[in-house]
Scaffold this motif. Structure first.
Motif, mmCIF file in Angstrom:
data_model
loop_
_atom_site.group_PDB
_atom_site.id
_atom_site.type_symbol
_atom_site.label_atom_id
_atom_site.label_comp_id
_atom_site.label_asym_id
_atom_site.label_seq_id
_atom_site.Cartn_x
_atom_site.Cartn_y
_atom_site.Cartn_z
ATOM 1 N N LEU A 1 -3.356 90.510 0.310
ATOM 2 C CA LEU A 1 -2.370 91.298 1.047
ATOM 3 C C LEU A 1 -1.398 91.954 0.071
ATOM 4 O O LEU A 1 -0.917 91.317 -0.869
ATOM 5 N N ILE A 2 -1.108 93.237 0.318
ATOM 6 C CA ILE A 2 -0.083 93.946 -0.443
ATOM 7 C C ILE A 2 0.796 94.720 0.531
ATOM 8 O O ILE A 2 0.452 94.896 1.705
ATOM 9 N N GLY A 3 1.933 95.215 0.018
ATOM 10 C CA GLY A 3 2.821 96.041 0.822
ATOM 11 C C GLY A 3 2.658 97.504 0.468
ATOM 12 O O GLY A 3 1.692 97.916 -0.184
ATOM 13 N N MET A 4 3.666 98.312 0.885
ATOM 14 C CA MET A 4 3.618 99.762 0.677
ATOM 15 C C MET A 4 4.596 100.206 -0.397
ATOM 16 O O MET A 4 4.858 101.397 -0.551
ATOM 17 N N ASP A 5 5.150 99.241 -1.161
ATOM 18 C CA ASP A 5 6.234 99.545 -2.087
ATOM 19 C C ASP A 5 5.795 99.734 -3.531
ATOM 20 O O ASP A 5 6.635 99.923 -4.404
ATOM 21 N N THR A 6 4.495 99.651 -3.807
ATOM 22 C CA THR A 6 4.016 99.772 -5.188
ATOM 23 C C THR A 6 2.933 100.852 -5.268
ATOM 24 O O THR A 6 1.745 100.549 -5.411
ATOM 25 N N PRO A 7 3.342 102.135 -5.193
ATOM 26 C CA PRO A 7 2.342 103.212 -5.217
ATOM 27 C C PRO A 7 1.621 103.333 -6.553
ATOM 28 O O PRO A 7 0.624 104.070 -6.645
#
Length: 217
Positions: free
Chosen positions: A95-101
């Protein structure tokens, strides 16, 4: 193969990246969030996986590439929403978030052979990635989120459960304007960097008329 999970909010003004305002407007902050999410999703799309799932608060938009299942986030605190995302998986999941493009398919291609968990620390003390060979929602419930100790507590929870943990490289989250510029410099060809450049140009005032010079006396 692994299920890849992305947990995200629909990029709407006033609901995402509020710490970017100021210097950016709510509309610019939402545009930056959309670009970060798009870069993240395209990195996930290019990563080998059994299944790709967007766990979304809101509605999908044109930024969503093909190949993703979209499921709604449950109600509750962030730890409960993360736990529920893992609860829907029946095999290894990351799982990852959207904060590390700036994330890449190489970083997301994890192998659970010889380990039970992958942990990606964030530079602000949180974490940007969490992988579990056997997803157990109890490993996340009750972990305090959005604090400088979040990452340490979450990793400690994994170790205390007897899991063999491997670490991913630390990454910087995009929370503030300095974060945005630092992350854009790491991935200068991405959508996020391009959007940041446009937002920065928009907030830079145009030069005014030259001051009049004194005439002859």
């Amino acid at each position: 193969m692994t299920t890849l999970l992305v947990i995200a909010k629909e990029p709407r003004p006033g609901r995402v990246k509020t710490r970017l305002t100021p210097p950016f407007t709510p509309q610019q902050a939402a545009a930056l969030a959309e670009a970060a999410l798009a870069d993240t999703l395209h990195a996930v799309a290019a990563t080998p996986a059994t299944r790709r799932v967007l766990v979304l608060d809101g509605a999908p938009g044109p930024w969503l590439p093909p190949g993703f299942d979209v499921v709604a986030q449950c109600a509750g605190r962030l730890d409960e929403r993360l736990a529920e995302a893992f609860a829907r998986c029946t095999g290894p999941a990351l799982l990852i978030g959207m904060d590390t493009p700036q994330v890449t398919p190489e970083l997301l291609t994890v192998d659970f052979s010889g380990c039970d968990a992958w942990f990606g620390p964030a530079e602000d003390g949180g974490f940007w990635a969490l992988g579990l060979a056997c997803p157990d929602p109890a490993l996340l419930r009750g972990v305090p989120m959005s604090t400088p100790e979040t990452g340490a507590v979450q990793r400690g929870r994994l170790v205390a459960a007897g899991l063999r943990v491997r670490d991913l490289p630390p990454l910087r989250d995009v929370d503030t304007a300095p974060d945005a510029h630092a992350v854009a410099a790491l991935a200068p060809r991405g959508r996020f960097a391009a959007r940041l450049a446009r937002c920065t140009e928009a907030e830079t005032p145009a030069p005014g008329p030259a001051a009049p010079t004194a005439g002859p006396r």
